[in-house]
Motif scaffolding. Structure first.
Motif, short mmCIF file in Angstrom:
data_model
loop_
_atom_site.label_atom_id
_atom_site.label_comp_id
_atom_site.label_asym_id
_atom_site.label_seq_id
_atom_site.Cartn_x
_atom_site.Cartn_y
_atom_site.Cartn_z
N ILE A 1 -37.63 -9.82 0.47
CA ILE A 1 -38.20 -9.81 -1.15
C ILE A 1 -36.49 -9.49 -1.95
N LEU A 2 -36.25 -10.54 -2.80
CA LEU A 2 -34.94 -10.47 -3.26
C LEU A 2 -34.74 -9.99 -4.58
N ASN A 3 -35.99 -9.84 -5.49
CA ASN A 3 -35.99 -9.25 -6.68
C ASN A 3 -37.40 -9.36 -7.36
N ILE A 4 -37.92 -8.49 -8.12
CA ILE A 4 -39.16 -8.51 -9.03
C ILE A 4 -38.94 -8.25 -10.19
N ASN B 1 -44.71 -20.10 15.99
CA ASN B 1 -43.30 -19.96 15.60
C ASN B 1 -42.93 -18.72 14.88
N LYS B 2 -41.60 -18.26 15.06
CA LYS B 2 -41.31 -17.01 14.29
C LYS B 2 -40.85 -17.66 12.81
N ILE B 3 -41.38 -16.69 11.87
CA ILE B 3 -41.46 -17.12 10.51
C ILE B 3 -40.46 -16.27 9.66
N ILE B 4 -39.50 -16.62 8.79
CA ILE B 4 -38.87 -16.07 7.97
C ILE B 4 -39.64 -16.31 6.34
N ALA B 5 -40.02 -15.53 6.01
CA ALA B 5 -40.74 -15.86 4.78
C ALA B 5 -39.97 -15.14 3.54
N VAL B 6 -39.60 -15.77 2.50
CA VAL B 6 -38.75 -15.44 1.51
C VAL B 6 -39.29 -15.34 0.03
N THR B 7 -39.35 -14.42 -0.66
CA THR B 7 -40.16 -14.17 -2.07
C THR B 7 -39.24 -13.57 -2.93
N GLY B 8 -39.54 -13.50 -4.12
CA GLY B 8 -38.96 -12.92 -5.37
C GLY B 8 -39.19 -13.51 -6.54
N THR B 9 -38.72 -13.04 -7.54
CA THR B 9 -38.96 -13.74 -8.79
C THR B 9 -38.01 -14.87 -8.96
#
Length: 445
Positions: A178-181, A104-112
């Protein structure tokens, strides 16, 4: 061919990984540090699966495997993890293991900060637009538990923590965000630089037609573009970029060919606060990659009401509004919460710190906060930091904190639980902390 697989840790993701590995015909062993008495229901389930297990600590039996699957949060310095590497045993996490069984296609979301909201919002947009999507990962549902029910055309939207990224090898999302770090989990990673590197691992296997979505306004996120080997889209509230940005009071899309489309006014976004403008733009960019129309994106961004424990309105009592932001487990998350209201705030803060620098909040506290109720291991630190400029009191329990905050608040004020700290000094997790806050608020009479 059946393998010997050890799962280290029998929490939610560990149990899900053990079930998946067992269903695949492998010989599975689960090793858990908690006592069997503490894990009675888990032991029953493992016995039903025919999975061997040990409780109360990890023995060398855990090393009799070709693959070691880690539960999130087990640090690189853990003796079993170190010895597994020395013995050339494959060491991976639950997310990595589960991803090997899907195409499956994956949308991976990370960030602090903002991961849970953005994951939930992206899934919401896709499903509302008629594109089947499921949310999983750090948001609460392990990917391993979905493998047997996923249809091939369902989009997987995964919230991915730094703990999970630390133990990936071939994890390959179609879209990574990547939302923020900002500094967090330094005790686990060893340094902020290593934490940043770990976040960047999210796009390590991407290339070709894949997409990386980055916050152009965050230094350590934007600079990741130099290491990306595929299409990059940015989002920003401060400058005009290729991707999504704010111009005046409007969210604008700009394509790689510089074609612009106005999506919507920022005041129509369903989630308040600058941080949620960022989250909304990131979700919108991910959704556009699946050919979701601007109209459908706009409708979902207007109607999405948020996630539990993140700026969650609990109750209005005696004209005082109570907000549960228990998910604010670090200073940066609390910053966004304190910046989200235009009314005086009575702030409940404290817990277990992770190299917290409270001076980053001084300006916001000076302008937005009228009083602080200090709780947990950091109660004295929080109290001492602000007691000369703001009314500060200490509370031994969260119920006492709610009562104290109520006494300090006046009509039309905000009582905000946004701890800026981890929950583990008083609670098993931030969810329990949030639920107890909500119960204490509902009990006010």
């Amino acid at each position: 061919m059946a393998q010997n697989i050890t799962v280290l840790g029998a929490g939610k993701s560990g149990l899900a990984a053990a079930e998946l590995a067992s269903q695949q015909g492998n010989r599975v062993f689960v090793s858990e540090s908690r006592t069997e008495q503490q894990c009675a229901d888990i032991k029953v389930r493992l016995d039903q699966l025919g999975v061997e297990s040990e409780f109360g600590g990890h023995t060398n039996r855990a090393l009799q495997a070709s693959t070691l699957i880690l539960s999130p949060g087990i640090p690189p310095t853990h003796p079993i993890r170190v010895e597994a590497r020395n013995r050339n045993i494959e060491v991976i996490g639950e997310l990595e293991y589960a991803s090997r069984f899907i195409s499956n296609k994956i949308i991976a979301v990370t960030g602090t900060n903002g991961k849970t909201t953005t994951t939930a919002l992206t899934g919401y947009i896709l499903n509302n637009a008629g594109t089947s999507a499921v949310t999983c990962g750090n948001i609460g549902t392990p990917l391993s538990s979905l493998i047997s029910t996923l249809s091939p055309d369902t989009v997987v939207v995964a919230e991915v923590s730094s703990y999970q990224l630390d133990s990936i090898a071939d994890f390959h999302p179609f879209i990574s965000i990547i939302l923020n770090i900002t500094p967090d989990h330094i005790g686990y990673h060893g340094s902020f630089q290593d934490y940043v590197k770990c976040k960047w691992k999210i796009f390590s296997r991407q290339g070709g037609s894949d997409i990386v979505v980055l916050n152009a306004d965050d230094e350590h996120t934007a600079s990741a573009a130099s290491a990306v080997r595929c299409t990059t889209a940015f989002f920003s509230t401060q400058r005009e970029v290729k991707g999504a940005f704010v111009r005046g009071d409007e969210v604008v899309f700009r394509s790689s060919s510089n074609k612009e489309e106005v999506l919507m006014p920022t005041h129509r976004l369903g989630l308040p606060g600058l941080h949620n403008t960022y989250n909304s733009m990131a979700s919108a960019l991910a959704s556009r990659a699946f050919e979701v129309s601007n109209e459908a994106i706009r409708e979902s961004l207007e109607s999405f009401s948020g996630v539990e424990h993140r700026l969650e309105r609990v109750r209005i009592y005696n004209h005082i509004t109570y907000i549960n932001d228990s998910k604010a487990t670090n200073v940066n998350a609390a910053w966004f919460a304190l910046a989200s209201f235009d009314r005086p705030i009575v702030w409940i803060a404290g817990g277990r710190a992770d190299d917290n620098d409270y001076s980053l909040l001084d300006e916001l506290v000076a302008t937005n906060v009228k009083a602080i109720v200090c709780i947990g291991e950091q109660a004295d630190v929080v109290f001492n930091h602000w007691c000369t400029t703001r009314r500060c009191v200490k509370a031994h329990t969260l119920t006492e904190a709610v009562q104290a905050a109520t006494e300090l608040a006046e009509q039309h004020d905000i009582v905000l639980l946004s701890p800026a700290c981890k929950s583990f000094d008083m609670f098993s997790n931030y969810e329990e902390r949030g639920r107890m806050f909500k119960q204490a608020v509902q009990d006010l009479k």
